[in-house]
Design a protein around this motif. Structure first.
Motif: not given
Ligand SMILES: Nc1ncnc2c1ncn2[C@@H]1O[C@H](COP(=O)(O)OP(=O)(O)O)[C@@H](O)[C@H]1O
Ligand SMILES: [Mg+2]
Length: 250
Positions: A38-40, A61-63, A65-67
């Protein structure tokens, strides 16, 4: 108004109720996966986006934002917490209602939302109106108007694949605005473009905000783009660590 008619005394006395914000996120979390893996990705985000505001979401990157943007845009559901759109809690909406809100209120400028290669520019841009069930004649009028506003009127019949990168991105913007959305979400809208072309796409997005009052929510690594926005929210490790007027953003 001193001569309110006796037919409407209650209206005259009612205090003005401010409209709810376009978007409100409350205590949002998003965990990907389960158990040991699990990843928060978001760990408790509160955020309010006002009508007509331009908001940059910045961070490494990875913070997350897209989520965050996917949750705000109702493309994904939070693990806990809630998103309100114009004051309505999105978790109370059916799948059909969610689709309606996404389609009628939101426009998307995402790199992963590719244009359909075999289709013409016209077909790509009119797609949201097809989904919304707009009648063909009205669809045609609005699609041509959107293409015209982006300087693409003469490209209507071209295959989307035959265009340059900047033209393709303008088609994506035309598709985002054809449904007359109240919010445009853009995830790295200039990421794949050269500086001049990226600048044109930015000008178009900020022009829409200025001329039509469209709310802009933009994820970007580009400091200049972030600085053009009214406000900049910085995400680090799934949390908001700064929220300030963009001109003083680092
Ligand atoms: N569908 C997914 N399954 C597992 N981990 C994810 C998924 N989408 C994003 N992550 C993880 O969640 C974290 C945040 O991702 P994301 O929101 O894409 O970051 P950003 O847009 O800031 O680069 C990253 O560590 C990414 O690897
Ligand atoms: Mg991202």
């Amino acid at each position: 108004m001193s001569t309110a008619s006796s037919a409407e005394p209650a209206r005259a006395a009612a205090p003005p109720v401010p409209p709810p914000p376009v978007l409100r996120a409350h205590a949002l979390t998003r965990t990907y996966g389960k158990g040991d893996t699990a990843f928060r990705a978001l760990r408790g985000v509160d955020l309010t986006v006002a009508r007509g505001e331009s908001l940059a979401i910045v961070g490494r990157s990875g913070s997350g934002k897209s989520t965050l943007m996917h949750l705000l845009a109702l493309l994904d559901r939070p693990t806990t917490g809630r998103v309100e759109v114009h004051g309505t809690d999105a978790s109370t909406l059916s799948a059909r209602e969610l689709n309606r809100v996404r389609n009628s209120e939101f426009g998307f400028v995402f790199q992963q939302f590719f244009l359909t290669a075999g289709q013409t520019v016209f077909e790509n841009v009119s797609l949201p109106l097809v989904i919304a069930g707009v009648a063909p004649k009205e669809r045609r009028r609005r699609t041509l108007e959107a293409l015209d506003s982006l300087g693409l009127a003469d490209k209507a019949g071209n295959r989307a694949t035959d265009l340059s990168g900047g033209q393709k991105q303008r088609v994506v913007v035309a598709r985002a605005l054809v449904g007359e959305p109240s919010v445009i979400f853009a995830d790295e809208p200039t990421g794949n473009l050269d500086t001049a072309t990226g600048g044109q796409v930015e000008d178009i997005l900020f022009g829409l905000r200025r001329d039509r009052g469209i709310t802009l929510v933009v994820v970007t690594h580009d400091h200049e783009l972030a600085a053009r926005c009214d406000r900049s929210v910085t995400i680090a490790d799934g949390l908001v660590v700064a929220d300030r007027p963009a001109e003083v953003a680092a």
